[in-house]
Design a protein around this motif. Structure first.
Motif, short mmCIF file in Angstrom:
data_model
loop_
_atom_site.label_atom_id
_atom_site.label_comp_id
_atom_site.label_asym_id
_atom_site.label_seq_id
_atom_site.Cartn_x
_atom_site.Cartn_y
_atom_site.Cartn_z
N TYR A 176 0.83 -1.21 0.00
CA TYR A 176 0.00 0.00 0.00
C TYR A 176 0.86 1.25 0.00
O TYR A 176 0.63 2.20 -0.76
CB TYR A 176 -0.92 -0.02 1.22
N LEU A 177 1.89 1.29 0.86
CA LEU A 177 2.73 2.48 0.95
C LEU A 177 3.52 2.71 -0.34
O LEU A 177 3.69 3.86 -0.77
CB LEU A 177 3.69 2.34 2.14
N SER A 178 4.01 1.65 -0.97
CA SER A 178 4.80 1.81 -2.20
C SER A 178 3.95 2.39 -3.32
O SER A 178 4.38 3.31 -4.04
CB SER A 178 5.37 0.45 -2.62
N GLU A 179 2.73 1.89 -3.48
CA GLU A 179 1.85 2.39 -4.54
C GLU A 179 1.41 3.83 -4.25
O GLU A 179 1.34 4.66 -5.15
CB GLU A 179 0.64 1.48 -4.69
N ALA A 180 1.08 4.11 -2.99
CA ALA A 180 0.66 5.48 -2.64
C ALA A 180 1.80 6.46 -2.88
O ALA A 180 1.58 7.58 -3.37
CB ALA A 180 0.20 5.52 -1.20
N LEU A 181 3.04 6.07 -2.58
CA LEU A 181 4.19 6.95 -2.80
C LEU A 181 4.43 7.15 -4.30
O LEU A 181 4.75 8.27 -4.73
CB LEU A 181 5.42 6.36 -2.12
N ARG A 182 4.28 6.08 -5.09
CA ARG A 182 4.51 6.22 -6.54
C ARG A 182 3.51 7.19 -7.15
O ARG A 182 3.86 8.04 -7.98
CB ARG A 182 4.39 4.85 -7.20
N THR A 189 -3.62 11.87 -7.59
CA THR A 189 -4.27 11.93 -6.28
C THR A 189 -5.42 10.95 -6.14
O THR A 189 -6.12 10.97 -5.12
CB THR A 189 -4.81 13.35 -6.04
N SER A 190 -5.62 10.10 -7.11
CA SER A 190 -6.73 9.14 -7.03
C SER A 190 -6.41 8.04 -6.01
O SER A 190 -5.25 7.70 -5.78
CB SER A 190 -6.99 8.52 -8.40
N ARG A 191 -7.46 7.50 -5.42
CA ARG A 191 -7.32 6.42 -4.44
C ARG A 191 -7.86 5.09 -4.96
O ARG A 191 -7.84 4.10 -4.24
CB ARG A 191 -8.08 6.80 -3.17
N GLU A 192 -8.32 5.08 -6.17
CA GLU A 192 -8.89 3.85 -6.72
C GLU A 192 -7.79 2.89 -7.12
O GLU A 192 -6.77 3.27 -7.67
CB GLU A 192 -9.75 4.19 -7.94
N GLY A 193 -8.01 1.64 -6.80
CA GLY A 193 -7.08 0.60 -7.18
C GLY A 193 -5.87 0.45 -6.28
O GLY A 193 -4.95 -0.31 -6.61
N LEU A 194 -5.83 1.17 -5.15
CA LEU A 194 -4.70 1.01 -4.23
C LEU A 194 -4.76 -0.36 -3.55
O LEU A 194 -5.83 -0.84 -3.20
CB LEU A 194 -4.73 2.11 -3.17
N PRO A 195 -3.61 -0.98 -3.37
CA PRO A 195 -3.61 -2.27 -2.65
C PRO A 195 -4.11 -2.08 -1.22
O PRO A 195 -3.90 -1.03 -0.61
CB PRO A 195 -2.14 -2.70 -2.69
N THR A 196 -4.74 -3.08 -0.71
CA THR A 196 -5.24 -3.01 0.67
C THR A 196 -4.14 -3.43 1.64
O THR A 196 -3.25 -4.23 1.31
CB THR A 196 -6.45 -3.92 0.86
N VAL A 197 -4.21 -2.86 2.84
CA VAL A 197 -3.27 -3.24 3.90
C VAL A 197 -3.64 -4.64 4.39
O VAL A 197 -4.82 -4.99 4.50
CB VAL A 197 -3.33 -2.22 5.05
N GLY A 198 -2.60 -5.43 4.70
CA GLY A 198 -2.84 -6.80 5.15
C GLY A 198 -3.72 -6.86 6.40
O GLY A 198 -3.74 -5.94 7.22
N GLN A 199 -4.46 -7.96 6.53
CA GLN A 199 -5.37 -8.11 7.65
C GLN A 199 -4.65 -8.24 9.00
O GLN A 199 -5.23 -7.95 10.04
CB GLN A 199 -6.26 -9.34 7.43
N GLN A 200 -3.42 -8.66 8.97
CA GLN A 200 -2.69 -8.85 10.21
C GLN A 200 -1.96 -7.59 10.68
O GLN A 200 -1.32 -7.59 11.73
CB GLN A 200 -1.67 -9.97 10.05
#
Length: 328
Positions: A176-182, A189-200
């Protein structure tokens, strides 16, 4: 803010200590090197007043100057009128002289002070800093250095114990952090398609905070309970002592002192709210006078003092006429 009742160094005589009841000095002073008793000094028996004799000066009401105007008023030994003020309302200490002429305590509940009709003198400048139990207060810089050393040690311990949990947490949030930084670098500034943070991730973060808090408790509380010093405080030559007496804090007082600053670590989970509480606690000592107490000091009724440098032990003189060796 009023100073809590306790034994403090007498500003009028720094070599003695007296009991402050929150409003005034009570009882007789004791030498600075003598351990004060717990609680206020014992009440003294009132001294009977002698019978008035013929020709005695007229009495006047407490709080009012003697009758006859300023010309009849004589200052106590060591006091002079303040510039621009009448003698009846402006006596202050003469530099280099010991104030005198004040009677001792008149009896139980009557603190020692100026005679009736004399205003209580004020310090010509800023009053001296208190010296709890004969030690000077620790400076803010020394306290900061001690805390930074302790945090550095605690950080290394946390890395050693929490290493696996930290590695797993990074694996959960890194996509999530890598994609948001890229996207931020590219101006997207879009938020669509961002990977989700792991459940753990949430469980791992909570485990890291719990272990860090437990390590901090185990590192600081036993050391403070026994001697009032952690590793950082020893290197900075400062020590936490109770306000009441120069003695070890004990486990209960040390735990209360730590909990005010350490327990908010668990609230880092809530948008770093715990970090804000800890910052407020840390800087509160900058605005407290005269004892420089932070919020955790006030809760545990402690004060941080500076210790003197240890003087080297002088070497034993050698007698050239009798060199070391076996006695015949």
């Amino acid at each position: 803010m009023s100073v809590q009742p306790g034994w403090y160094v007498d500003p009028a005589e720094p070599t003695t200590r007296r009991w402050w009841d929150g409003e005034g000095w009570v009882g007789r002073p004791i030498p600075l090197d003598v351990t004060p008793p717990e609680g206020p000094p014992p009440e003294e028996e009132p001294t009977p007043e002698p019978a008035p004799t013929t020709g005695a000066p007229p009495q006047h009401a407490p709080g009012q100057p003697p009758a006859g105007g300023p010309s009849n008023i004589q200052p106590p030994a060591g006091w002079s009128p303040a510039p621009g003020q009448p003698p009846a309302g402006g006596w202050r200490p003469v530099p280099g002289q010991q104030p005198g002429g004040w009677p001792p305590a008149a009896g139980p509940g009557h603190p020692q002070g100026p005679p009736p009709g004399w205003p209580y003198p004020t310090w010509p400048g800023r009053p001296p800093l208190p010296r709890p139990h004969g030690f000077p207060l620790a400076s803010y810089g020394a306290r900061l250095v001690a805390r930074l050393i302790d945090f550095g040690i605690l950080f290394l311990l946390s890395l050693a114990v929490n290493g696996w949990f930290i590695w797993r947490y990074v694996q959960e949030v890194s996509p999530y952090l890598s994609e948001a930084l890229r996207r931020a670098v590219a101006g997207d500034t879009s938020r669509e398609g961002l990977p989700t943070v792991g459940q753990q991730a949430d469980g791992l973060l909570l485990a890291i905070l719990l272990i860090t808090t437990a390590l901090w408790f185990a590192y600081e509380v036993p050391a403070m309970a026994a001697g009032g010093q952690t590793v950082g405080k020893r290197l900075a030559r400062v020590r936490a002592v109770p306000v009441e007496a120069d003695q070890p804090l004990g486990f209960g007082r040390a735990a209360r002192r730590w909990s005010t600053l350490g327990l908010p670590t668990l609230l880092w989970y809530c948008l770093c709210f715990g970090l804000v509480l800890q910052f407020v606690d840390a800087v509160s000592a900058l605005f407290d006078h005269p004892l420089r107490q932070a919020l955790h000091d006030k809760r545990a009724r402690t004060v941080v003092v500076r210790l003197p440098r240890a003087e080297p032990t002088p070497a034993a003189p050698t007698d050239r006429a009798d060199p070391p060796g076996d006695t015949p």
